[in-house]
Each structure stands twice: as C-alpha cells, then as structure tokens.
Design a protein around this motif. Structure first.
Motif, PDB file in Angstrom:
ATOM      1  N   GLN A 148       0.254  -6.225  -8.119  1.00  0.00           N
ATOM      2  CA  GLN A 148       0.470  -5.356  -6.966  1.00  0.00           C
ATOM      3  C   GLN A 148       1.849  -5.684  -6.395  1.00  0.00           C
ATOM      4  O   GLN A 148       2.003  -6.634  -5.641  1.00  0.00           O
ATOM      5  N   VAL A 149       2.846  -4.901  -6.778  1.00  0.00           N
ATOM      6  CA  VAL A 149       4.225  -5.168  -6.377  1.00  0.00           C
ATOM      7  C   VAL A 149       4.454  -4.568  -4.993  1.00  0.00           C
ATOM      8  O   VAL A 149       4.163  -3.398  -4.742  1.00  0.00           O
ATOM      9  N   MET A 150       4.998  -5.398  -4.078  1.00  0.00           N
ATOM     10  CA  MET A 150       5.292  -4.976  -2.709  1.00  0.00           C
ATOM     11  C   MET A 150       6.714  -5.393  -2.361  1.00  0.00           C
ATOM     12  O   MET A 150       7.246  -6.365  -2.900  1.00  0.00           O
ATOM     13  N   SER A 151       7.299  -4.651  -1.438  1.00  0.00           N
ATOM     14  CA  SER A 151       8.608  -5.050  -0.916  1.00  0.00           C
ATOM     15  C   SER A 151       8.429  -6.164   0.108  1.00  0.00           C
ATOM     16  O   SER A 151       7.379  -6.289   0.749  1.00  0.00           O
ATOM     17  N   SER A 152       9.460  -6.970   0.278  1.00  0.00           N
ATOM     18  CA  SER A 152       9.370  -8.098   1.205  1.00  0.00           C
ATOM     19  C   SER A 152       9.216  -7.628   2.641  1.00  0.00           C
ATOM     20  O   SER A 152       8.506  -8.256   3.435  1.00  0.00           O
ATOM     21  N   GLN A 153       9.864  -6.520   2.999  1.00  0.00           N
ATOM     22  CA  GLN A 153       9.778  -6.041   4.375  1.00  0.00           C
ATOM     23  C   GLN A 153       8.340  -5.659   4.725  1.00  0.00           C
ATOM     24  O   GLN A 153       7.827  -6.011   5.794  1.00  0.00           O
ATOM     25  N   MET A 154       7.675  -4.940   3.817  1.00  0.00           N
ATOM     26  CA  MET A 154       6.294  -4.534   4.079  1.00  0.00           C
ATOM     27  C   MET A 154       5.370  -5.741   4.155  1.00  0.00           C
ATOM     28  O   MET A 154       4.518  -5.841   5.049  1.00  0.00           O
ATOM     29  N   PHE A 155       5.545  -6.691   3.259  1.00  0.00           N
ATOM     30  CA  PHE A 155       4.666  -7.862   3.258  1.00  0.00           C
ATOM     31  C   PHE A 155       4.876  -8.722   4.496  1.00  0.00           C
ATOM     32  O   PHE A 155       3.908  -9.172   5.122  1.00  0.00           O
ATOM     33  N   LEU A 156       6.136  -8.960   4.869  1.00  0.00           N
ATOM     34  CA  LEU A 156       6.400  -9.814   6.028  1.00  0.00           C
ATOM     35  C   LEU A 156       5.937  -9.169   7.316  1.00  0.00           C
ATOM     36  O   LEU A 156       5.447  -9.855   8.226  1.00  0.00           O
ATOM     37  N   ASP A 157       6.067  -7.849   7.432  1.00  0.00           N
ATOM     38  CA  ASP A 157       5.550  -7.172   8.621  1.00  0.00           C
ATOM     39  C   ASP A 157       4.033  -7.280   8.694  1.00  0.00           C
ATOM     40  O   ASP A 157       3.457  -7.369   9.784  1.00  0.00           O
ATOM     41  N   THR A 158       3.378  -7.275   7.540  1.00  0.00           N
ATOM     42  CA  THR A 158       1.920  -7.396   7.524  1.00  0.00           C
ATOM     43  C   THR A 158       1.465  -8.801   7.916  1.00  0.00           C
ATOM     44  O   THR A 158       0.501  -8.964   8.659  1.00  0.00           O
ATOM     45  N   MET A 159       2.175  -9.826   7.426  1.00  0.00           N
ATOM     46  CA  MET A 159       1.744 -11.203   7.658  1.00  0.00           C
ATOM     47  C   MET A 159       2.238 -11.766   8.981  1.00  0.00           C
ATOM     48  O   MET A 159       1.511 -12.504   9.656  1.00  0.00           O
ATOM     49  N   TYR A 160       3.481 -11.438   9.367  1.00  0.00           N
ATOM     50  CA  TYR A 160       4.071 -12.045  10.559  1.00  0.00           C
ATOM     51  C   TYR A 160       4.015 -11.152  11.782  1.00  0.00           C
ATOM     52  O   TYR A 160       4.263 -11.622  12.888  1.00  0.00           O
ATOM     53  N   GLY A 161       3.708  -9.865  11.609  1.00  0.00           N
ATOM     54  CA  GLY A 161       3.586  -8.989  12.767  1.00  0.00           C
ATOM     55  C   GLY A 161       4.925  -8.706  13.411  1.00  0.00           C
ATOM     56  O   GLY A 161       5.887  -8.298  12.764  1.00  0.00           O
ATOM     57  N   ASP A 162       5.016  -8.927  14.725  1.00  0.00           N
ATOM     58  CA  ASP A 162       6.195  -8.591  15.504  1.00  0.00           C
ATOM     59  C   ASP A 162       7.385  -9.438  15.039  1.00  0.00           C
ATOM     60  O   ASP A 162       7.353 -10.670  15.125  1.00  0.00           O
ATOM     61  N   PRO A 163       8.468  -8.815  14.560  1.00  0.00           N
ATOM     62  CA  PRO A 163       9.605  -9.614  14.091  1.00  0.00           C
ATOM     63  C   PRO A 163      10.402 -10.276  15.198  1.00  0.00           C
ATOM     64  O   PRO A 163      11.259 -11.116  14.932  1.00  0.00           O
TER      65      PRO A 163
END
Length: 703
Positions: free
Chosen positions: A164-179
């Motif tokens: 399941q290939v994902m971009s880093s931006q999508m994954f980090l927003d999912t895991m870390y929430g508010d940047p």
C-alpha cells in the motif's frame, strides 16, 4: 591469513562493541579482555575469563572482524563497521543496479543494541546517520512525491510485494495530525542511562506530536557516497516487526476488536507473488514515499511508537520483538520515456535481546515473549555457526535458515540467485526476476557488557564470533591422564623392569593414539545420532503443527455439526410445542363452550319454573299470622286481670274493628307505662300473674 579467509567467506561481517559502565555504578569483576593488536591494526580478539565460582570452565578466545572498546563513540562505529559501503552498494554504480544491504545488532538485553542502532535523545544512531548520507548523496536526483505527478502510480505499479504505497504528506498528516504542534511526545525508548526515567509512549490511536528538534550529533555533513548522476531516485520507507514468530506492519494502524475492545494488527505473509515468483517478499506492507530526510525520520518515529516494549528486571524498556526498518531505493534512467523502476534496499534490524527468566523476572505473556525471542536467537546462533564453516568445509552444507521467521528474513538473501532458482530474498527487496541478483552484503554488530551477565554474554559470543579457540583448559585432557598413568605404571611397577625412555614414550603414544581414535569414533557416532535426533525433532514438530491444524479443523467441523443438529432439534421441539399448545387451546375452548351451554340451560329451566309456580299472597299470610299473635297476647292479658276491676265485654262479642282499636289503646298505654316505670312490658305482665281461682272462674264462665 586464516582469519581473513574466514572473514571473507562468512555471510556476515561481525563486529563487537563493548558497552561502557554507567557513571556511578560500582565496578565489579571484569570478565572480557581485549587483546592488544600489532602493527597499529584494530583489535580483533578478546579473551573470556570465567569467574571463580568453583565451576571448571576454560578460558576462551573469540575473534571478530573488529572490536570496539568502551571509549568508542557512534562516529567510530559508523566509519569502522562498513555502513558507508552498505549505502554506496544500495545506490549502485554508474549505469548498474545496486546491491541489498543488511545491518543488524545482536546482544543481551540492556547491552546497548538500541542505542547503537537508533541512538538517543541527544545522539544519532547508525540508522539516522545512514539516512543522512543517503539523502545528501542523491539530493540532486531524488524525486519528490509532492511535485512529481506520476511518481506514486509508477512506483506502486512496479512494486512486487502488493504494498500500500502512500505519500509522506498523507501519512504524516494521518499519524501526527495538526502540523503546527510544536511539542514532542516521548519516542520509543533507547536503553536509558543512569538518572533518566522512562515514560511509556502515548497510545498509537491518538495523534502523535511532531518533533520540534531532532539530534544532529554526530555531524557527518561532509560525508557522501557516489551515486549515479544519470538516474532518478525515489525512497520508500517500510517498517515491520517479528513478534511471537509472526510479522506485523508497524506503519498500519491497529484495528479495534469489537468483542475484546482492544487494538490488534493483522499478521502478514512472507510469500512469493506474481511479480516475484522466484523470491519471497512480505506481502501487504504499507510503504511511504519520502522526499526529505526529515520525513523519513518522522516515519521512523511513528513506527517506533507502535513497536512492542515492556519493562523487565533486566531492562525497563526491553524490546519484545525484532524490529525491521527498510529503506528501499528505487532507481531508473533519466529519459523522456520513463522506464520501469529497479533498485535495492537497506534493511536495518534491531534484534530483541536474549534474557534469562530468573534475572528478568518475567511471567505470563512477557515470559512467553521471552521464550519466543530466545528460541529465534537460538536458531540464529545455529545459522551463524554453520555459515562460518562454509569456507572450511569440503561438503556443501546448507544453512537451516527456514526454522523461524527471523532467520528466514535475515539469511534468505545472503545467497546468489537467478531467475531459474527458487531462493527467497530479504523481504521488501523488489528487483526484476529476469536478472540474476548478487547476494546481499550484511554487517552484524554484537554488543556486550564486560560487567554484565557472564553466562548470557558467553553464549552470545560463542555463536556470533567468526572464530573461537580454548586457550587454557581447566579440565585435564584424556591424553595427559593416560600418559601420566602409563608412565607411572612403567617406571614404578615392581614386576616390570626399568624400561628405556624411548620404549616408554613409544608405548604411551600408541595407547594415547588408540584412545584418541576410539573417542573420535564415539564422537562421530554421537554427532550422527545428534543430527538424526534433530531431523526427527523437526519432522515431529512439523507433524505436530499439521496435526494441530487438523485438530482445529475437525473441532470446527464438529462444532458446525453440533450447531446444525441443535438447530434442527430446536426447530422440531418448537413445532411440537406449537402443536401441543394449539391442541390444548382447542380443548380449553371446547370445555368453555360446554360450561356456557350448561349455564344457559340452567337459566332457561329457572325461568320456566317461575312461570309455572302460582303466585301466593305472601303479604296477606304474614298479616294474618301477625294478627293471630296479637289476638293470643290480648287473650292472655284479659285472663290475667283482677276480678275487682271492672268487667269488660267478652271478646267474642267485640267487633273486629273494636278489637283493633282496643289493641291500639293497649299499645299506647303499655308504652306510656313502660316509659314511666323504666321497665319492660314483659316484666309488667309477669307481675300480674293470674291466680288459680281467677283462672277457674274464667274457664267456667267461658264454658
């Protein structure tokens, strides 16, 4: 010369790092000694001195590729263990494909493995240093998933592991929430230093806090490796762990279980896929395309939060699984028509530490985890011992790396393979199956505490060292015992004559040679029996596993049959009960109808009797009866009167009307007398008792 030849033939380059004692700790007896090398060469040998505990154990010497003493830092290990050649081999030469690399750590729990490979809050580990060199070396040729439109689709299409290939931006927003969150949560823990307290990591179901600052020490900004300037690169990050001999993805969030209300991850399979028919991969991993080193480090932090750790008596943050961090380098030629992606991968492994249940004080689930860890490390030791003998043996010995998931993942790509050979590879390495692949280059760093547990450390050293020899045996050998006995018997026997030294030595040597030959044959027989027993044990374990699966299948079938029979029985009982209930209801209705019929008939009969019975004048009869009683009372009163009173007219001459008026007067007079005297009229009558002569006179007159 012999040592260098063994090191070249070994599948792993094995390095040893000694952990420095924590500050403030009481210095105990040191059982490891580093031998001084010659000609300004790095040390390669250590001596293991057993403690004086009344156990006859020999002093052993171990050889490694290089030994790093207690004063060595992270930068010394980075330059001395061959991490740079690993990164350079993964990037590949000009116009060629790269070679897979493997970097692993092994040691007793608490000996500094995680600190070496992952670093701490203030120092970077070998993983961060390798990522730094990798991203800076291809900074001009790396493709960013945020700016390259077709990168995600082409990488996903060329991946053979069904990832399941994902971009880093999508994954980090999912895991870390508010940047914008600046505070950082405590990461997965390295081995704590003295004075530091361990706080458990936050639950992975919540959003993690983005790290505000990452450690930058040691600094290697001036270190780079050669890369292909005519190629384009893409970096994919994946993480997984081997927990209880099953593979779990650390970048995929756990799924909540509705029945138990806990979070669980689905185990993954290590298998061949359609795009990799001759090599096995971990199927279904989540892979993140990263364009910068910071994104890769944040993905690493997110995966470490999911890794299983627990506190034991030996280590407050002991790893309960073998962690795998895979950096996959995709590579293709620059051209107007993009070609298919190729490349290789660098896999960094943080092995869980071996531990003794008595010292770690584990119990329950933690004890079961320790048993699985020690079992997998035992199989790893067997593989390491056998791979070190490949260059010295004339027979082709096969390394039994398929005994558990850990050894299969570590050793499966250590042998040369072609498209016609069915040899598995390290998971997450995805090359075209049409071209032969070179065996991976592997480096293992063994960590040891010279002041720690002697038994556990000696066991790790025995099966991880490249060479071992016993230098000072404390148990007398059989040959020396035979020589001493034979010499004493020949020199001091009273029956035998004095023999010459030449004859004595010849005879004792012949006896010793015969004894050695006998013991060699016995040892060979025992080795053959041991191999046969091991083979039988493996067969029995395989049979046990198959029978366990069969028992579970039979149990499931029996449960299904019982359930179907119970359903049929319940349906039959329900039908019978409904039929009985309907029959009872019909009987009840019939009984009520009969009772109503009888009641209706009785009511009709009563009405007919009333119609046939003549009506009597009840009121007239009662009135006549009352009049008779009153006449009788008056007659008695007349008879009881005194003759001196005035005579009254006879009753028979009275008229009925006069009689009624007379009776009324008597009632009134009697009532007034009763009121005046306060007595009852009955008592009044009793006082006027008639006398005999009065009674006689009246009777005569009446007659």
């Amino acid at each position: 010369m012999e040592q260098s030849q063994k090191s070249q033939n070994a599948l792993f380059q094995v390095y040893l790092r000694l952990r420095p004692p924590p500050p403030g700790q009481a210095v105990s007896e040191r059982f490891l000694t580093v031998e001084e090398p010659g000609d300004d060469a790095p040390p390669t040998h250590i001596t293991l001195n057993p403690p004086n505990d009344n156990r006859r154990r020999a002093v052993e010497k171990f050889a490694f590729t290089e030994v790093f003493e207690e004063d060595s830092n992270q930068l010394d290990l980075f330059h001395g263990t061959g991490v740079l050649p690993l990164v350079e081999g993964v990037l590949g030469p000009q116009g060629g494909e790269g070679r897979d690399g493997l970097l692993a750590t092994l040691g007793v729990t608490g000996s500094g493995k995680s600190h070496t490979i992952l670093g701490s809050r203030t120092q970077r580990g070998l993983t961060q240093l390798a990522l730094d060199v990798l991203f800076r070396s291809i900074s001009n040729n790396i493709l960013d998933p945020a700016t390259t439109t077709s990168l995600h689709a082409t990488v996903a299409a060329s991946d053979p592991s069904e990832a399941q290939v994902m971009s880093s931006q999508m994954f980090l927003d999912t895991m870390y929430g508010d940047p914008t969150a600046a505070s950082r949560a405590s990461s997965r823990a390295p081995t704590p230093m003295v004075g530091e307290s361990y706080a458990p990591p936050p639950t992975p179901r919540r959003h993690l806090q983005r790290p505000s600052a990452l450690p930058i020490v040691p600094d290697i900004s001036n270190v780079t490796v050669d890369a292909d300037s005519n190629a384009e690169y893409a970096i994919l990050i994946s993480m997984y762990e081997v927990y209880n001999d099953r593979i779990f993805d650390l970048l995929t969030p756990a799924i909540p279980n509705k029945s138990t209300k806990d979070f669980r991850r689905r185990p993954l399979l290590f298998k061949s896929t359609e795009q990799s028919p001759d090599r096995k991969v971990v199927a279904g991993l989540r892979k993140i395309i990263c364009g910068t080193m910071k994104e890769a480090l944040m993905v690493l932090e997110a995966g470490l939060h999911e890794r299983r750790v627990a506190g034991t008596g030996s280590n407050s943050v002991s790893s309960r699984s073998h962690g795998f961090f895979c950096v996959e380098v995709k590579k293709r030629r620059r051209s107007r028509m993009p070609t298919q992606w190729g490349g290789s991968a660098l896999t960094i492994v943080d092995l869980a530490g071996s531990e003794r249940a008595r010292d770690a004080k584990t119990q329950g689930a933690t004890l079961a985890e320790a048993g699985k860890i020690n079992e997998s490390l035992m199989y790893l030791g067997q593989c390491l011992q056998m791979q070190s003998d490949l260059g010295n043996s004339t027979k082709p010995n096969l390394v039994p790396f398929r005994q558990c998931k850990l050894t299969e993942l570590l050793f499966s790509n250590s042998f040369p393979s072609t498209s016609h050979q069915s040899v598995p590879s390290t998971p997450s390495h995805h090359h075209s199956s049409q071209q032969p692949r070179n065996p991976q280059k592997a480096v293992m760093i063994v960590t040891a505490d010279p002041l720690g547990d002697f038994n556990a450390t000696s066991q790790i050293l025995r099966y991880s060292a490249l060479a071992r020899e016993i230098t000072v045996p404390r148990i007398p050998s059989v040959t020396s015992t035979i020589l001493a006995q034979s010499t004493a018997s020949h020199y001091f026997s009273p029956r035998a004559g004095r023999m010459s030294p030449t004859d004595t030595e010849r005879e004792t040597m012949e006896i010793a040679a015969l004894e050695i030959a006998r013991m060699s044959e016995e040892i060979d027989g025992l080795r053959a029996e041991l191999l046969a027993e091991q083979q039988q044990r493996l067969e029995v374990e395989a049979h046990l596993e198959s029978m366990t699966d069969r028992i579970m299948e039979v149990e499931a079938e029996v449960r299904e049959e019982c359930f179907s029979e119970m359903e049929e029985t319940m349906e039959a009982e329900m039908r019978r009960w409904k039929a009985s209930w309907a029959q009872e209801q019909d009987k009840s209705e019939e009984h009520i109808d009969r009772k109503l019929e009888i009641y209706t008939r009785s009511i009709d009969a009563c009405e007919e009797d009333k119609e046939n019975t003549p009506v009597r004048d009840i009121s007239l009869e009662s009135e006549n009866e009352r009049l008779r009683r009153e006449v009788e009372i008056l007659r008695r009163e007349v008879q009881g009167r005194s003759p001196s009173k005035g005579q009254r007219a006879p009753l028979r001459d009275m008229h009925v009307g006069d009689l009624g008026s007379q009776m009324e007067k008597m009632r009134v007079s009697g009532g007034s007398q009763r009121v005046a005297s306060g007595g009852s009229p009955v008592k009044k009558v009793r006082k006027l008792t008639a006398k005999k002569w009065d009674m006689m006179g009246e009777d005569d007159d009446l007659l």
